[in-house]
Design a protein around this motif. Structure first.
Motif, PDB file in Angstrom:
ATOM      1  N   MET A  51     -28.932  10.340  -3.585  1.00  0.00           N
ATOM      2  CA  MET A  51     -27.799   9.440  -3.471  1.00  0.00           C
ATOM      3  C   MET A  51     -27.530   9.146  -2.006  1.00  0.00           C
ATOM      4  SD  MET A  51     -24.010   9.897  -5.027  1.00  0.00           S
ATOM      5  CE  MET A  51     -22.720   8.801  -4.591  1.00  0.00           C
ATOM      6  N   SER A  52     -27.145   7.939  -1.730  1.00  0.00           N
ATOM      7  CA  SER A  52     -26.838   7.537  -0.362  1.00  0.00           C
ATOM      8  C   SER A  52     -25.565   8.203   0.127  1.00  0.00           C
ATOM      9  CB  SER A  52     -26.669   6.025  -0.295  1.00  0.00           C
ATOM     10  OG  SER A  52     -27.851   5.370  -0.653  1.00  0.00           O
ATOM     11  N   GLU A  53     -25.473   8.325   1.433  1.00  0.00           N
ATOM     12  CA  GLU A  53     -24.285   8.901   2.051  1.00  0.00           C
ATOM     13  C   GLU A  53     -23.090   7.969   1.872  1.00  0.00           C
ATOM     14  OE1 GLU A  53     -22.657   9.945   6.511  1.00  0.00           O
ATOM     15  OE2 GLU A  53     -24.810   9.738   6.194  1.00  0.00           O
ATOM     16  N   ARG A  54     -21.943   8.548   1.584  1.00  0.00           N
ATOM     17  CA  ARG A  54     -20.692   7.782   1.473  1.00  0.00           C
ATOM     18  C   ARG A  54     -19.974   7.845   2.812  1.00  0.00           C
ATOM     19  NH1 ARG A  54     -17.520   9.669  -3.767  1.00  0.00           N
ATOM     20  NH2 ARG A  54     -16.086  10.000  -2.075  1.00  0.00           N
ATOM     21  N   LYS A  55     -19.502   6.683   3.264  1.00  0.00           N
ATOM     22  CA  LYS A  55     -18.802   6.618   4.548  1.00  0.00           C
ATOM     23  C   LYS A  55     -17.502   5.848   4.366  1.00  0.00           C
ATOM     24  CE  LYS A  55     -19.139   5.016   9.241  1.00  0.00           C
ATOM     25  NZ  LYS A  55     -19.125   3.747   9.849  1.00  0.00           N
ATOM     26  N   ALA A  56     -16.391   6.461   4.770  1.00  0.00           N
ATOM     27  CA  ALA A  56     -15.099   5.768   4.724  1.00  0.00           C
ATOM     28  C   ALA A  56     -15.077   4.686   5.792  1.00  0.00           C
ATOM     29  CB  ALA A  56     -13.950   6.752   4.956  1.00  0.00           C
ATOM     30  N   VAL A  57     -14.544   3.532   5.436  1.00  0.00           N
ATOM     31  CA  VAL A  57     -14.393   2.418   6.370  1.00  0.00           C
ATOM     32  C   VAL A  57     -12.904   2.259   6.634  1.00  0.00           C
ATOM     33  CG1 VAL A  57     -14.744  -0.051   6.743  1.00  0.00           C
ATOM     34  CG2 VAL A  57     -16.441   1.281   5.455  1.00  0.00           C
ATOM     35  N   ILE A  58     -12.514   2.497   7.898  1.00  0.00           N
ATOM     36  CA  ILE A  58     -11.102   2.439   8.263  1.00  0.00           C
ATOM     37  C   ILE A  58     -10.967   1.575   9.507  1.00  0.00           C
ATOM     38  CG2 ILE A  58      -9.037   3.778   8.815  1.00  0.00           C
ATOM     39  CD1 ILE A  58     -10.648   6.223   7.606  1.00  0.00           C
ATOM     40  N   PRO A  59     -10.618   0.291   9.332  1.00  0.00           N
ATOM     41  CA  PRO A  59     -10.476  -0.585  10.496  1.00  0.00           C
ATOM     42  C   PRO A  59      -9.319  -0.161  11.392  1.00  0.00           C
ATOM     43  CG  PRO A  59     -10.395  -1.846   8.437  1.00  0.00           C
ATOM     44  CD  PRO A  59     -10.348  -0.402   8.084  1.00  0.00           C
ATOM     45  N   ALA A  60      -9.426  -0.497  12.670  1.00  0.00           N
ATOM     46  CA  ALA A  60      -8.316  -0.256  13.602  1.00  0.00           C
ATOM     47  C   ALA A  60      -7.076  -0.940  13.049  1.00  0.00           C
ATOM     48  CB  ALA A  60      -8.660  -0.813  14.985  1.00  0.00           C
ATOM     49  N   GLY A  61      -5.982  -0.206  13.046  1.00  0.00           N
ATOM     50  CA  GLY A  61      -4.725  -0.729  12.527  1.00  0.00           C
ATOM     51  C   GLY A  61      -4.445  -0.291  11.104  1.00  0.00           C
ATOM     52  N   MET A  62      -5.465   0.241  10.413  1.00  0.00           N
ATOM     53  CA  MET A  62      -5.275   0.693   9.033  1.00  0.00           C
ATOM     54  C   MET A  62      -5.380   2.215   8.898  1.00  0.00           C
ATOM     55  SD  MET A  62      -7.048  -2.036   6.490  1.00  0.00           S
ATOM     56  CE  MET A  62      -6.452  -3.716   6.372  1.00  0.00           C
ATOM     57  N   GLU A  63      -5.314   2.913  10.006  1.00  0.00           N
ATOM     58  CA  GLU A  63      -5.428   4.372   9.957  1.00  0.00           C
ATOM     59  C   GLU A  63      -4.330   5.004   9.100  1.00  0.00           C
ATOM     60  OE1 GLU A  63      -7.137   2.875  13.811  1.00  0.00           O
ATOM     61  OE2 GLU A  63      -5.217   2.601  12.814  1.00  0.00           O
ATOM     62  N   ALA A  64      -3.133   4.423   9.109  1.00  0.00           N
ATOM     63  CA  ALA A  64      -2.014   4.978   8.338  1.00  0.00           C
ATOM     64  C   ALA A  64      -2.301   4.965   6.841  1.00  0.00           C
ATOM     65  CB  ALA A  64      -0.720   4.220   8.637  1.00  0.00           C
ATOM     66  N   VAL A  65      -3.069   3.988   6.382  1.00  0.00           N
ATOM     67  CA  VAL A  65      -3.427   3.919   4.959  1.00  0.00           C
ATOM     68  C   VAL A  65      -4.204   5.181   4.585  1.00  0.00           C
ATOM     69  CG1 VAL A  65      -4.888   2.693   3.296  1.00  0.00           C
ATOM     70  CG2 VAL A  65      -3.396   1.403   4.814  1.00  0.00           C
ATOM     71  N   TYR A  66      -5.149   5.564   5.422  1.00  0.00           N
ATOM     72  CA  TYR A  66      -5.972   6.738   5.155  1.00  0.00           C
ATOM     73  C   TYR A  66      -5.182   8.028   5.359  1.00  0.00           C
ATOM     74  CZ  TYR A  66     -10.249   9.537   4.989  1.00  0.00           C
ATOM     75  OH  TYR A  66     -11.227  10.444   4.634  1.00  0.00           O
TER      76      TYR A  66
END
Length: 132
Positions: free
Chosen positions: A1-16
């Protein structure tokens, strides 16, 4: 299985960090984008129906860009609407953002409430696939 990577754009860090989900997850060439709502970078509801739809698409575009993709890479779109009578307005805005053919598959769903708070009228979830 491929590696999973979280995508967190600048400005959306609070969502994560505060709400506890990734704006997107990239697995191989596929990007799974969480539902994007009409909230600005200060996490405030954008006023106005069309402005809120535009903001949701801008947020989708931002997340895709952070993953190395664009709106042209979207293959599947699921949208949630608190009032299905907004579909003509939604489609007008959508057609300004999604212009690559073939157009993605699309499912529109009516929902009572979005984004965990009153006032949100649309949420846009997408799957994008990067070229090999």
């Amino acid at each position: 299985m491929s590696e999973r990577k979280a995508v967190i754009p600048a400005g959306m860090e609070a969502v994560y960090e505060k709400i506890g989900y990734a704006p997107a997850v990239k697995v191989g060439n596929t990007i799974y984008v969480s539902g994007q709502i009409g909230r600005d970078m200060a996490m405030q509801l954008v006023e106005g129906r069309e402005a809120q739809i535009v903001q949701a698409f801008e947020n989708l575009k931002l997340v895709l860009s952070a993953a190395g993709a664009s709106l042209g890479d979207v293959v599947d779109l699921t949208t949630y609407h608190t009032d299905m009578r907004d579909l003509p307005l939604f489609m007008k805005v959508r057609d300004q953002y999604l212009t690559t053919h073939p157009l993605p598959a699309w499912t529109a769903v009516g929902a009572h409430m979005l984004g965990g708070a009153a006032g949100y009228i649309v949420e846009i979830k997408a799957v994008a696939v990067l070229p090999d």
